[in-house]
Design a protein around this motif. Sequence first.
Motif, PDB file in Angstrom:
ATOM      1  N   ILE A   1      -7.518  -3.294  31.760  1.00 47.63           N
ATOM      2  CA  ILE A   1      -6.168  -3.547  31.242  1.00 47.63           C
ATOM      3  C   ILE A   1      -5.835  -5.034  31.352  1.00 47.63           C
ATOM      4  CG2 ILE A   1      -3.708  -3.155  31.699  1.00 47.63           C
ATOM      5  CD1 ILE A   1      -4.507  -0.214  32.323  1.00 47.63           C
ATOM      6  N   GLN A   2      -6.145  -5.636  32.499  1.00 48.38           N
ATOM      7  CA  GLN A   2      -5.847  -7.051  32.696  1.00 48.38           C
ATOM      8  C   GLN A   2      -6.626  -7.921  31.707  1.00 48.38           C
ATOM      9  OE1 GLN A   2      -3.379  -8.190  35.060  1.00 48.38           O
ATOM     10  NE2 GLN A   2      -3.581  -9.752  33.468  1.00 48.38           N
ATOM     11  N   LEU A   3      -7.894  -7.596  31.493  1.00 49.87           N
ATOM     12  CA  LEU A   3      -8.697  -8.355  30.517  1.00 49.87           C
ATOM     13  C   LEU A   3      -8.097  -8.256  29.116  1.00 49.87           C
ATOM     14  CD1 LEU A   3     -12.360  -7.534  31.587  1.00 49.87           C
ATOM     15  CD2 LEU A   3     -11.374  -9.824  31.350  1.00 49.87           C
ATOM     16  N   LEU A   4      -7.727  -7.051  28.719  1.00 54.26           N
ATOM     17  CA  LEU A   4      -7.137  -6.870  27.390  1.00 54.26           C
ATOM     18  C   LEU A   4      -5.836  -7.651  27.257  1.00 54.26           C
ATOM     19  CD1 LEU A   4      -7.825  -3.050  26.911  1.00 54.26           C
ATOM     20  CD2 LEU A   4      -8.873  -4.924  25.621  1.00 54.26           C
ATOM     21  N   LEU A   5      -4.991  -7.568  28.278  1.00 54.04           N
ATOM     22  CA  LEU A   5      -3.723  -8.306  28.242  1.00 54.04           C
ATOM     23  C   LEU A   5      -3.967  -9.812  28.215  1.00 54.04           C
ATOM     24  CD1 LEU A   5      -1.661  -6.199  30.799  1.00 54.04           C
ATOM     25  CD2 LEU A   5      -1.278  -6.326  28.320  1.00 54.04           C
ATOM     26  N   ASP A   6      -4.901 -10.280  29.024  1.00 56.64           N
ATOM     27  CA  ASP A   6      -5.213 -11.716  29.073  1.00 56.64           C
ATOM     28  C   ASP A   6      -5.714 -12.246  27.740  1.00 56.64           C
ATOM     29  OD1 ASP A   6      -4.501 -11.741  31.751  1.00 56.64           O
ATOM     30  OD2 ASP A   6      -6.572 -11.830  32.503  1.00 56.64           O
ATOM     31  N   HIS A   7      -6.327 -11.375  26.942  1.00 60.46           N
ATOM     32  CA  HIS A   7      -6.864 -11.800  25.643  1.00 60.46           C
ATOM     33  C   HIS A   7      -5.917 -11.507  24.483  1.00 60.46           C
ATOM     34  CE1 HIS A   7     -10.558 -12.330  27.915  1.00 60.46           C
ATOM     35  NE2 HIS A   7     -10.934 -13.109  26.920  1.00 60.46           N
ATOM     36  N   GLY A   8      -4.718 -11.033  24.784  1.00 58.32           N
ATOM     37  CA  GLY A   8      -3.713 -10.887  23.737  1.00 58.32           C
ATOM     38  C   GLY A   8      -3.386  -9.487  23.279  1.00 58.32           C
ATOM     39  N   ALA A   9      -3.837  -8.465  23.994  1.00 54.28           N
ATOM     40  CA  ALA A   9      -3.459  -7.098  23.619  1.00 54.28           C
ATOM     41  C   ALA A   9      -1.945  -6.945  23.772  1.00 54.28           C
ATOM     42  CB  ALA A   9      -4.187  -6.079  24.488  1.00 54.28           C
ATOM     43  N   ASP A  10      -1.339  -6.276  22.834  1.00 51.58           N
ATOM     44  CA  ASP A  10       0.124  -6.118  22.800  1.00 51.58           C
ATOM     45  C   ASP A  10       0.535  -4.785  23.424  1.00 51.58           C
ATOM     46  OD1 ASP A  10       2.812  -5.881  22.209  1.00 51.58           O
ATOM     47  OD2 ASP A  10       2.588  -6.389  20.088  1.00 51.58           O
ATOM     48  N   PRO A  11       1.190  -4.823  24.605  1.00 50.02           N
ATOM     49  CA  PRO A  11       1.581  -3.581  25.280  1.00 50.02           C
ATOM     50  C   PRO A  11       2.803  -2.897  24.663  1.00 50.02           C
ATOM     51  CG  PRO A  11       2.257  -5.458  26.582  1.00 50.02           C
ATOM     52  CD  PRO A  11       1.484  -6.003  25.408  1.00 50.02           C
ATOM     53  N   SER A  12       3.389  -3.508  23.640  1.00 48.95           N
ATOM     54  CA  SER A  12       4.572  -2.895  23.025  1.00 48.95           C
ATOM     55  C   SER A  12       4.232  -2.035  21.808  1.00 48.95           C
ATOM     56  CB  SER A  12       5.579  -3.977  22.625  1.00 48.95           C
ATOM     57  OG  SER A  12       5.056  -4.772  21.586  1.00 48.95           O
ATOM     58  N   ILE A  13       2.973  -2.046  21.377  1.00 47.06           N
ATOM     59  CA  ILE A  13       2.571  -1.256  20.204  1.00 47.06           C
ATOM     60  C   ILE A  13       2.668   0.226  20.530  1.00 47.06           C
ATOM     61  CG2 ILE A  13       0.630  -0.662  18.683  1.00 47.06           C
ATOM     62  CD1 ILE A  13      -0.261  -3.569  18.861  1.00 47.06           C
ATOM     63  N   ARG A  14       3.161   0.992  19.592  1.00 48.18           N
ATOM     64  CA  ARG A  14       3.312   2.439  19.765  1.00 48.18           C
ATOM     65  C   ARG A  14       2.222   3.173  18.991  1.00 48.18           C
ATOM     66  NH1 ARG A  14       7.993   3.940  22.214  1.00 48.18           N
ATOM     67  NH2 ARG A  14       9.492   2.262  22.528  1.00 48.18           N
ATOM     68  N   ASN A  15       1.797   4.325  19.533  1.00 48.88           N
ATOM     69  CA  ASN A  15       0.789   5.141  18.850  1.00 48.88           C
ATOM     70  C   ASN A  15       1.480   6.157  17.947  1.00 48.88           C
ATOM     71  OD1 ASN A  15       1.672   7.212  20.535  1.00 48.88           O
ATOM     72  ND2 ASN A  15      -0.199   7.259  21.771  1.00 48.88           N
ATOM     73  N   LEU A  16       0.734   7.095  17.408  1.00 44.46           N
ATOM     74  CA  LEU A  16       1.298   8.088  16.485  1.00 44.46           C
ATOM     75  C   LEU A  16       2.324   9.002  17.150  1.00 44.46           C
ATOM     76  CD1 LEU A  16      -1.937   9.081  14.513  1.00 44.46           C
ATOM     77  CD2 LEU A  16      -0.106   7.528  13.793  1.00 44.46           C
ATOM     78  N   ASP A  17       2.238   9.145  18.469  1.00 44.69           N
ATOM     79  CA  ASP A  17       3.208   9.955  19.214  1.00 44.69           C
ATOM     80  C   ASP A  17       4.383   9.114  19.696  1.00 44.69           C
ATOM     81  OD1 ASP A  17       1.712  12.329  18.987  1.00 44.69           O
ATOM     82  OD2 ASP A  17       0.465  11.748  20.699  1.00 44.69           O
ATOM     83  N   ASN A  18       4.465   7.873  19.209  1.00 47.30           N
ATOM     84  CA  ASN A  18       5.508   6.927  19.571  1.00 47.30           C
ATOM     85  C   ASN A  18       5.414   6.472  21.034  1.00 47.30           C
ATOM     86  OD1 ASN A  18       7.576   5.325  18.514  1.00 47.30           O
ATOM     87  ND2 ASN A  18       9.164   6.647  19.388  1.00 47.30           N
TER      88      ASN A  18
ATOM     89  N   HIS B   1       3.160   4.501  28.699  1.00 45.66           N
ATOM     90  CA  HIS B   1       3.415   5.947  28.759  1.00 45.66           C
ATOM     91  C   HIS B   1       2.138   6.747  29.005  1.00 45.66           C
ATOM     92  CE1 HIS B   1       6.833   4.541  26.065  1.00 45.66           C
ATOM     93  NE2 HIS B   1       7.394   4.863  27.211  1.00 45.66           N
ATOM     94  N   MET B   2       0.990   6.094  28.849  1.00 40.73           N
ATOM     95  CA  MET B   2      -0.293   6.773  29.026  1.00 40.73           C
ATOM     96  C   MET B   2      -0.804   6.685  30.467  1.00 40.73           C
ATOM     97  SD  MET B   2      -0.672   7.446  25.766  1.00 40.73           S
ATOM     98  CE  MET B   2      -2.318   7.751  25.231  1.00 40.73           C
ATOM     99  N   ALA B   3      -0.161   5.870  31.279  1.00 39.15           N
ATOM    100  CA  ALA B   3      -0.607   5.660  32.659  1.00 39.15           C
ATOM    101  C   ALA B   3      -0.479   6.952  33.467  1.00 39.15           C
ATOM    102  CB  ALA B   3       0.217   4.553  33.314  1.00 39.15           C
ATOM    103  N   PRO B   4      -1.388   7.157  34.415  1.00 45.62           N
ATOM    104  CA  PRO B   4      -1.333   8.370  35.241  1.00 45.62           C
ATOM    105  C   PRO B   4      -0.116   8.339  36.168  1.00 45.62           C
ATOM    106  CG  PRO B   4      -2.989   6.859  36.090  1.00 45.62           C
ATOM    107  CD  PRO B   4      -2.488   6.281  34.795  1.00 45.62           C
ATOM    108  N   SER B   5       0.228   9.471  36.683  1.00 47.92           N
ATOM    109  CA  SER B   5       1.329   9.525  37.639  1.00 47.92           C
ATOM    110  C   SER B   5       0.825   9.089  39.007  1.00 47.92           C
ATOM    111  CB  SER B   5       1.904  10.939  37.697  1.00 47.92           C
ATOM    112  OG  SER B   5       0.888  11.842  38.067  1.00 47.92           O
ATOM    113  N   GLY B   6       1.739   8.837  39.913  1.00 50.27           N
ATOM    114  CA  GLY B   6       1.365   8.476  41.274  1.00 50.27           C
ATOM    115  C   GLY B   6       1.197   6.994  41.483  1.00 50.27           C
ATOM    116  N   LYS B   7       0.628   6.657  42.637  1.00 54.61           N
ATOM    117  CA  LYS B   7       0.481   5.253  43.044  1.00 54.61           C
ATOM    118  C   LYS B   7      -0.413   4.461  42.085  1.00 54.61           C
ATOM    119  CE  LYS B   7      -0.255   2.495  47.153  1.00 54.61           C
ATOM    120  NZ  LYS B   7      -0.429   2.505  48.596  1.00 54.61           N
ATOM    121  N   ALA B   8      -1.522   5.058  41.667  1.00 55.21           N
ATOM    122  CA  ALA B   8      -2.425   4.376  40.729  1.00 55.21           C
ATOM    123  C   ALA B   8      -1.699   4.072  39.421  1.00 55.21           C
ATOM    124  CB  ALA B   8      -3.664   5.221  40.463  1.00 55.21           C
ATOM    125  N   GLY B   9      -0.929   5.026  38.959  1.00 54.17           N
ATOM    126  CA  GLY B   9      -0.157   4.838  37.731  1.00 54.17           C
ATOM    127  C   GLY B   9       0.904   3.763  37.876  1.00 54.17           C
TER     128      GLY B   9
END
Length: 167
Positions: free
Chosen positions: A112-129, A134-142
Amino acid sequence: AVLAHNALLREQQGLHTTVEQRQKDFQHQSKELESCIHLLVQTGASIYSRDVKSNKTVLHYTVQDGNISLLRYFLELNAFKSKDFLNNKAHGNTALHMAAALHRDKNQKEIIQLLLDHGADPSIRNLDNDQPIHMAPSGKAGDQIRHLLKKGRVASAFVSCRRNARS
């Protein structure tokens, strides 16, 4: 070649009690497949190609299997060239969506950090909006994943504002 490399890594990860020789064999095969991928790219294979059926790029395939070494390679090849490469959708999901959904993958935060560092846009929505957050797991890791994605969204908005101010 990417799929074969991913399969080899999955097989290696599934063998926690493997003997030393088996590990060496896997490492050798992995290096050979990586060399094959490098050779294909050097001789003209495009990292921007898409699978006809799934619409996935090598970036999607690499992220979906948590293949950190190939991810670094493809991101270096794309350095400062195409934000579209990072933000392309396959069945509505960007590579960042896929990375956020990599529950229990030891490389998830780094991917995730590599993608963000290279310009991935975390605001893009998928077909389920859904956004990647919103895809992150629940709990501490999430929580850690959501924190990374929130920081990425703020950084992305800041860069966008700076670009618009210069225009």
